[in-house]
Design a protein around this motif. Structure first.
Motif, PDB file in Angstrom:
ATOM      1  N   UNK A   1      10.472  85.055 -79.268  1.00 13.63           N
ATOM      2  CA  UNK A   1      11.600  85.498 -80.099  1.00 13.63           C
ATOM      3  C   UNK A   1      11.805  84.685 -81.375  1.00 13.63           C
ATOM      4  N   UNK A   2      11.268  83.468 -81.414  1.00 12.64           N
ATOM      5  CA  UNK A   2      11.450  82.620 -82.602  1.00 12.64           C
ATOM      6  C   UNK A   2      10.481  82.956 -83.730  1.00 12.64           C
ATOM      7  N   UNK A   3       9.514  83.844 -83.465  1.00 12.52           N
ATOM      8  CA  UNK A   3       8.479  84.107 -84.463  1.00 12.52           C
ATOM      9  C   UNK A   3       9.053  84.682 -85.764  1.00 12.52           C
ATOM     10  N   UNK A   4      10.156  85.435 -85.662  1.00  9.67           N
ATOM     11  CA  UNK A   4      10.708  86.082 -86.857  1.00  9.67           C
ATOM     12  C   UNK A   4      11.299  85.065 -87.827  1.00  9.67           C
ATOM     13  N   UNK A   5      11.807  83.968 -87.257  1.00 12.70           N
ATOM     14  CA  UNK A   5      12.306  82.881 -88.107  1.00 12.70           C
ATOM     15  C   UNK A   5      11.131  82.204 -88.814  1.00 12.70           C
ATOM     16  N   UNK A   6      10.032  81.985 -88.065  1.00  9.82           N
ATOM     17  CA  UNK A   6       8.848  81.346 -88.668  1.00  9.82           C
ATOM     18  C   UNK A   6       8.211  82.237 -89.732  1.00  9.82           C
ATOM     19  N   UNK A   7       8.288  83.538 -89.513  1.00 10.11           N
ATOM     20  CA  UNK A   7       7.657  84.466 -90.456  1.00 10.11           C
ATOM     21  C   UNK A   7       8.300  84.437 -91.840  1.00 10.11           C
TER      22      UNK A   7
ATOM     23  N   UNK B   1       3.396  90.922 -70.119  1.00 11.21           N
ATOM     24  CA  UNK B   1       2.943  89.589 -70.545  1.00 11.21           C
ATOM     25  C   UNK B   1       2.710  89.498 -72.056  1.00 11.21           C
ATOM     26  N   UNK B   2       2.954  90.586 -72.775  1.00 10.67           N
ATOM     27  CA  UNK B   2       2.814  90.553 -74.234  1.00 10.67           C
ATOM     28  C   UNK B   2       4.150  90.780 -74.933  1.00 10.67           C
ATOM     29  N   UNK B   3       4.994  91.629 -74.362  1.00  9.87           N
ATOM     30  CA  UNK B   3       6.297  91.948 -74.956  1.00  9.87           C
ATOM     31  C   UNK B   3       7.413  91.610 -73.970  1.00  9.87           C
TER      32      UNK B   3
ATOM     33  N   UNK C   1       5.624  92.975 -82.592  1.00 12.31           N
ATOM     34  CA  UNK C   1       6.368  93.005 -81.339  1.00 12.31           C
ATOM     35  C   UNK C   1       5.791  92.101 -80.256  1.00 12.31           C
ATOM     36  N   UNK C   2       4.802  91.284 -80.596  1.00 10.37           N
ATOM     37  CA  UNK C   2       4.175  90.414 -79.597  1.00 10.37           C
ATOM     38  C   UNK C   2       4.327  88.949 -80.012  1.00 10.37           C
ATOM     39  N   UNK C   3       4.765  88.127 -79.057  1.00  8.42           N
ATOM     40  CA  UNK C   3       4.939  86.700 -79.344  1.00  8.42           C
ATOM     41  C   UNK C   3       6.212  86.192 -78.708  1.00  8.42           C
TER      42      UNK C   3
END
Length: 317
Positions: free
Chosen positions: A114-120, A44-46, A110-112
């Motif tokens: 898949x789109x988080x890397x674009x937002x980062x 539920x985290x990764x 590694x938690x969140x």
């Protein structure tokens, strides 16, 4: 009252943890974990999708990477680094970004979703990025772009005990009916994020890099000021003595536990239990000591990181 320039309490951490706990409550114990490239992770985290998307993550040279196995002190050191970054940004007259104006991102790489890397990509410098992952599983750009990494160490006996108690109350991790059951899985690397001994063995390969600085939970407990000063110098934060002392005061376990409801919501009590040294003595029996002592001797005793653990000091029965 919030000190001027200090990191403000965040809510993304509490939000993600709450959602993961709700999702975990609907799963069978066996479904709480999955294996990806040989390492166990919490379902539920990764997700495999997150790990695949992580390859697109582009590290920056001024990123502040905090690497540590679960229960090695990542929340404590995360608070220290958040405060140091906030003060350094405030002191940098050329800094045009304002961290407080930016939407926050869940702090673990590694938690969140898949789109988080674009937002980062939109986050201002200096990004604080935490991770529990072993180095061979991290995006190559972290090493290629020479981001500095603070590597947390904690004696394995205290870490195991802390991890066990965390599993009893944190539903996204499988719980255990007994310490013996947990210890067996911990030693076999069947807990989330795998084997602590393999983790340290892999990180030991990077210990010669000027961009990786190991620091132990125990040494910073013994002298927090010296520990924070080392971190300031390593990341080249522009802070004066008064500011360093302020960060030290705010990072005491008592202070963080007191403020944990604001920083981590209802999960503060779960994340800040004792934060002590040598508490393992209340749980380990001779059979546990013998097994872990042998594991340490076989896998870590001859390594640089193994020496840095001061096993004879903190883990002697």
């Amino acid at each position: 009252m919030e000190e001027k320039g200090m990191a403000k309490p965040k809510t993304a951490l509490a939000d993600v943890l709450e959602k993961s706990m709700i999702a975990a409550d609907a799963l069978e114990r066996k479904d709480l974990i999955f294996t990806y490239k040989g390492t166990v992770y919490p379902t539920t985290l990764c997700t495999p999708e997150i790990f695949k998307a992580m390859d697109s993550f582009e590290a920056r040279r001024d990123d502040v990477i905090l690497a540590g196995f679960p229960k090695s002190g990542t929340n404590w050191f995360g608070q220290i680094l958040s405060d140091l970054i906030a003060l350094a940004v405030k002191n940098n007259k050329n800094e045009i970004h304002h961290h407080s104006d930016m939407p926050e991102e869940f702090p673990y790489l590694e938690i969140g979703d898949p789109e988080k890397y674009e937002r980062m990509k939109k986050l201002p410098p200096r990004r604080l990025i935490r991770t529990h992952m072993a180095p061979q599983n991290l995006p190559e750009s972290i090493f290629k772009n020479k981001a500095k990494i603070l590597l947390l160490l904690r004696n394995p006996k205290d870490l195991a005990k802390s991890y066990y108690h965390f599993c009893l109350v944190f539903s996204p991790f499988p719980s255990y009916e007994s310490w013996d059951g947990f210890f067996e899985d911990f030693m076999a690397g069947k807990v989330p994020w795998g084997s602590y001994f393999n983790y340290l063995s892999e990180w030991n390969k990077y210990i010669g890099s000027e961009n990786v600085m190991p620091i132990s939970f125990e040494e910073v407990k013994e002298n927090t000021y010296l520990g924070v000063k080392k971190i300031v110098e390593f990341f080249e934060f522009s802070l004066n003595e008064e500011e360093i002392h302020t960060v030290v005061q705010r990072s005491s376990f008592q202070s963080m536990k007191k403020n944990s409801k604001d920083t981590h919501g209802a999960f503060g009590d779960l994340l800040f239990r004792k934060g002590g040294v040598s508490d393992w003595r209340n749980l380990f029996e001779e059979k546990h000591n013998l097994e872990m002592d042998k594991m340490y001797k076989d896998h870590l005793a001859a390594t640089t990181l193994g020496t840095r653990l001061k096993y004879e000091v903190y883990c002697k029965a």
